[in-house]
Design a protein around this motif. Sequence first.
Motif: not given
Length: 697
Positions: A240-246, A663-670
């Motif tokens: 959720r955090d990474q989606l917001k940031v992205t 790290q996994k969440s970052q990779a997945d969102v990317t």
Amino acid sequence: MKSKASSTNNLSWNSGLQHLSTNPKKPTKSIQKLMDANICSIKDLVWILPLRINVLPKLQEFSKIKISEYFKGRATVINIDLKPSFGKRGKNKVQLYNITASVKDTFSNGYLNLKWFNAYPNIKKQLEQIDEFEFLGSVTEYNSAPQIINPTLNPKSEEDLLKEYPTINGVTGNNLKKIIEKVPKYIWETPLYYFSEDLACELKTQNLNEILQTMHGFGDYSKKLQAKAKEHLIYFEFIRDQLKVTARKMAIKNVEAQKFKITKKSLKNFIRSFPYKLTDDQNTVIDHLLDDFNSGHPMMRIVQGDVGCGKTTISQVAALIILENNAQVALMCPTEALATQHYNSFKELFSNKYKVHYLLGSMKSKEKKETLSQLENGEIDIIIGTHSLFQSSVIFKNLKLAIIDEQHKFGVEQRLKLMSKGNATHTLLMSATPIPRTLQLAQYGDLDISTIKTIPPGRKGTKTRIVRQDNYEKYLSFIMTRVKLGEQVYIVVPAITESETLDIKNVEELSLKYKQYFPNLAVSSLHGQLKPQDKHSVMQEFEKGNIDILISTSVIEVGINVLNSTVMSIYNPERFGLSSLHQLRGRVGRGEKPGFCFLIPDNKLSFEALNRLKVIEKSNDGFEIAEADLKNRGEGDLFGTDQSGNLSSFKVASIFENFDLFQKSQADVTRVKENKPELFNPLIEELIKDKKISTTI
Ligand code: ADP
Ligand code: MG
């Protein structure tokens, strides 16, 4: 699962919490209290997770009793003792009792006391009416014998889990548990989305309702299932955090901003006017700025670098580019002293062509009014100020660049307010607290980061020593030597946030001591309760060199630049984060004279705490120190209370403990961003609709 039907049966995750009351128009006190604590919907409620779930023990004989564990037994009553207690309950002031029931095990010869404090007397009746009963409770010890306080009598067999919830805004864990049990089953079975269904499926977070259900101990229960659910929940929080940031970063590209350019010649002339040659890193950051201003989208950049690396110079170049394009610039600093210092240096550079002014809380109202009107009609080109800059009375004609110095001193909301005063405003943040690499993406994922590593040449640097009792005398004579050489000394004591009076006491006591140590030197002190004018004049006297030793709390001055001061002594350094210590010592050793930093810890300092301080003695690299700080104190401390950014909003996740998942969440969102960017559209639209981009960081 138990769930009391509420008055309606068409609730959803987004329904207001009051709907869990029988009469939603008049919610129960507990529900009202939760709503007051910003837990507004059922969706919010289910994120309050049990602190612990205990699997209840099987029925056992008394010999199996263990202190501080749950025990379930079967017994007969031997004796009941009833004593009136001081407590009275209700309107009618019903007398309450302390009740002790001595009971005997059905399976053996064991005995045990069950106790109730401030209880209604009917417990006695209840116990007298039954021959044999089961009881359940947590075992404590009293006079070296086990006892159970407030046991549950004849516990229902289907309730085999004991859940402990936290107390929230005065609502006890037990009450909270009852409210959560009111969430109807059909809601638990409805998928719960925080972003679009497509995105949730893509990232495999579509079964969040089931995950939360498991976390609350509904349905099948096992430690393994719980652990898995928790892992999933942590992953979801990161996602959720990474989606917001992205999404924010993508949304910025949808906002058009005026392009700002400068001729090579003007830039060169300006840079030439500095009395020094820029470092390579400074030049690189200026290239970043030129690109950003020319991109057609708002800049969102943070420049990080150790104290003294020359970030002010960068902000001056940024200001020049905007000013040359006839737009306004605002520079916000955390203290008046720093604002004044910046005002002076900006005035020197710009006042031949532009109107530079300041806005401070301590200004007289007439002057303030005049300043505000000149800002609104565009007479003032660049304004430098403190928190007063983001007040609603501050209106710009055409603000295009918001610079925020020492950005970690500001809350996210405060930064947003300043940025939203312009349209598609470019933002430049400056920070002397290096963000450890491990945290950069988490904390500033939607910002572009420029790092200055080189320190301007010719600096002698700062030597750091820990001073203990046995070398205190030596330390004092060293101070004397430096002052005799015409140098100046800063002394810092930690601020005690709970009490400003104590702060003053600390400062004044120490200043008295120093006056005794050095009767012939000029010793002055500075603390939060001095009037702004008085603070200002003390600072000015220090800058002029009329004060030899200045004693203050750490909150007073950030980023101050008095080149003649060479000694920084810090009392009780154990109360500071390592990064703060590093920043404090950065105030000395900036000129041609070497700097000295003395850490003077409490005499009773533990071995570990002393070792922690030794990092500062050994290392001069802000990044290395920040990483060490991180290991010692965790993420919360590093950013302090002001930094109410993304990190603090995690309920279960911690970047450090769950770094792999992060790290996994970052990779997945990317991956989703690269393969199916269209899935981000609803998020981006929402951000744009709410005007949250170009202002949100
Ligand atoms: P900070 O990054 O902590 O804000 P400042 O911008 O206040 O640092 O710079 C600290 C000092 O270094 C100032 O006196 C400034 O004039 C000087 N300075 C900045 N850049 C250079 C440089 N390239 N060479 C020499 N001195 C510099
Ligand atoms: Mg600075």
